[in-house]
Write an enzyme that holds these catalytic residues in place. Structure first.
Site, PDB file in Angstrom:
ATOM      1  CB  SER A   7      -0.889   0.011   1.237  1.00 22.58           C
ATOM      2  OG  SER A   7      -1.398   1.321   1.413  1.00 22.58           O
ATOM      3  CG  HIS A  32      -3.641  -1.787  -1.769  1.00 18.18           C
ATOM      4  ND1 HIS A  32      -4.677  -2.633  -2.094  1.00 18.18           N
ATOM      5  CD2 HIS A  32      -4.116  -0.985  -0.781  1.00 18.18           C
ATOM      6  CE1 HIS A  32      -5.723  -2.376  -1.335  1.00 18.18           C
ATOM      7  NE2 HIS A  32      -5.410  -1.377  -0.524  1.00 18.18           N
ATOM      8  CG  ASP A  34      -5.103   2.147   0.525  1.00 18.88           C
ATOM      9  OD1 ASP A  34      -6.030   1.319   0.441  1.00 18.88           O
ATOM     10  OD2 ASP A  34      -3.955   1.861   0.937  1.00 18.88           O
ATOM     11  CG  MET A  36      -8.571   6.757   1.969  1.00 19.73           C
ATOM     12  SD  MET A  36      -7.662   6.884   3.509  1.00 19.73           S
ATOM     13  CE  MET A  36      -6.983   5.228   3.604  1.00 19.73           C
ATOM     14  CG  HIS A  65      -9.054  -0.328  -0.914  1.00 24.68           C
ATOM     15  ND1 HIS A  65      -8.496  -0.512   0.335  1.00 24.68           N
ATOM     16  CD2 HIS A  65     -10.400  -0.426  -0.734  1.00 24.68           C
ATOM     17  CE1 HIS A  65      -9.462  -0.723   1.219  1.00 24.68           C
ATOM     18  NE2 HIS A  65     -10.620  -0.671   0.597  1.00 24.68           N
ATOM     19  CG  MET A  67     -11.366   2.671   1.505  1.00 22.86           C
ATOM     20  SD  MET A  67      -9.847   2.706   2.470  1.00 22.86           S
ATOM     21  CE  MET A  67      -8.662   2.870   1.138  1.00 22.86           C
ATOM     22  CG  MET A 136     -11.554  -3.382   4.668  1.00 24.34           C
ATOM     23  SD  MET A 136     -10.051  -2.747   3.906  1.00 24.34           S
ATOM     24  CE  MET A 136      -9.203  -1.944   5.265  1.00 24.34           C
ATOM     25  CG  ASP A 174      -6.026  -3.113   2.826  1.00 25.53           C
ATOM     26  OD1 ASP A 174      -4.969  -2.804   3.402  1.00 25.53           O
ATOM     27  OD2 ASP A 174      -6.705  -2.309   2.153  1.00 25.53           O
TER      28      ASP A 174
HETATM   29  C1  DX5 Z   1      -6.467   1.264   5.262  1.00 27.35           C
HETATM   30  C2  DX5 Z   1      -5.941   0.990   3.872  1.00 27.35           C
HETATM   31  C3  DX5 Z   1      -4.802   0.069   3.865  1.00 27.35           C
HETATM   32  C4  DX5 Z   1      -3.600   0.568   4.628  1.00 27.35           C
HETATM   33  C5  DX5 Z   1      -2.780  -0.603   5.027  1.00 27.35           C
HETATM   34  O1  DX5 Z   1      -7.625   1.981   5.175  1.00 27.35           O
HETATM   35  O2  DX5 Z   1      -6.961   0.412   3.073  1.00 27.35           O
HETATM   36  O3  DX5 Z   1      -4.452  -0.325   2.556  1.00 27.35           O
HETATM   37  O4  DX5 Z   1      -2.826   1.472   3.910  1.00 27.35           O
HETATM   38  O5  DX5 Z   1      -1.723  -0.147   5.807  1.00 27.35           O
HETATM   39  P1  DX5 Z   1      -1.068  -1.071   6.940  1.00 27.35           P
HETATM   40  O6  DX5 Z   1      -0.509  -2.276   6.228  1.00 27.35           O
HETATM   41  O7  DX5 Z   1      -0.036  -0.202   7.532  1.00 27.35           O
HETATM   42  O8  DX5 Z   1      -2.153  -1.446   7.893  1.00 27.35           O
HETATM   43 ZN    ZN Z   2      -6.384  -0.553   1.148  1.00 25.38          ZN
END
Ligand code: DX5
Ligand code: ZN
Length: 218
Positions: A7, A32, A34, A36, A65, A67, A136, A174
């Site tokens: 990520s 990956h 993310d 948001m 991903h 969110m 998750m 994840d």
């Molecule tokens: C959380 C994200 C993850 C996050 C994982 O909302 O979807 O992808 O970046 O990070 P770690 O591996 O540090 O938990």
């Molecule tokens: Zn993620």
């Protein structure tokens, strides 16, 4: 085959391209990303324009991903930005089946993510249409949180549901995955492993190689 998908959320954002180059050097297959929106999750990260810039830096699979609320509004933008896989949250889609169909129509692989409190039963009428389910193992929004152990049972349940139907489903985990617990995650039935802080929290090349080495045992 087990796939590592680090990520990018935990990278030093002043030097993203350097972080990606380290992953490429370790021959990591996927990245990956993310996304948001500050509404579905209590944090804002980056969107399609940033992903589009990063697309020029690497040929890694872009594992996006989302969110975000109402992801349908942006699916085409992410395709144009170079996304290969797009995962949406079951909790953020009013018409999940339609959203999955749209992702496929745009030529991408489709995943559905489940928050820690969401039961596997929401997949019952959509799993046959999916390429991937993302379990998750933290509440989404931030990197560096601790792994929620009940995610292991959920992974096993999703794997059983897929096996019972003869589906070749990717199961991604994840949140809070590290070198200590990744074996349990794989044994539960996951084959796509996200790791943010466990990769970018130190030397990304060395950490990626350590994960890939563990994967060789499976
Ligand atoms: C959380 C994200 C993850 C996050 C994982 O909302 O979807 O992808 O970046 O990070 P770690 O591996 O540090 O938990
Ligand atoms: Zn993620």
């Amino acid at each position: 085959m087990i796939i590592l998908s680090p990520s990018l959320l935990s990278v030093d954002f002043a030097h993203i391209a350097d972080g990606i180059a380290e992953l490429d050097r370790a021959k990591v297959p996927a990245l990956h990303l993310d996304v948001m929106d500050g509404a579905f999750v209590p944090n804002i990260s980056f969107g399609a324009p940033v992903i589009k810039c990063l697309r020029k830096e690497t040929n890694m699979i872009f594992d996006v991903h989302l969110m975000i609320e109402e992801p349908d509004r942006y699916l085409e933008d992410f395709r144009k930005a170079g996304a290969d896989w797009v995962t949406v949250h079951a909790e953020s889609c009013k018409h999940l089946h339609r959203t999955v169909a749209r992702i496929h129509e745009l030529g991408m692989k489709a995943g559905v993510a489940l928050n820690p409190a969401t039961p596997v039963s929401v997949l019952d009428y959509v799993i046959d249409d999916l390429d991937m389910v993302l379990v998750m193992s933290v509440n989404p929004g931030f990197g560096g949180q601790s792994f929620i152990p009940s995610a292991l049972r959920k992974v096993a349940e999703v794997r059983k549901m897929a096996d019972d139907r003869g589906l070749e489903l990717d199961i991604e985990v994840d949140g809070g995955v590290n070198l200590k617990n990744v074996g349990d995650v794989i044994e539960a039935g996951a084959n796509v492993i996200v790791a943010g802080s466990a990769v970018f929290g130190g030397d990304a090349y060395e950490n990626s190689c350590s994960f890939l080495k563990v994967f060789e045992k499976y």
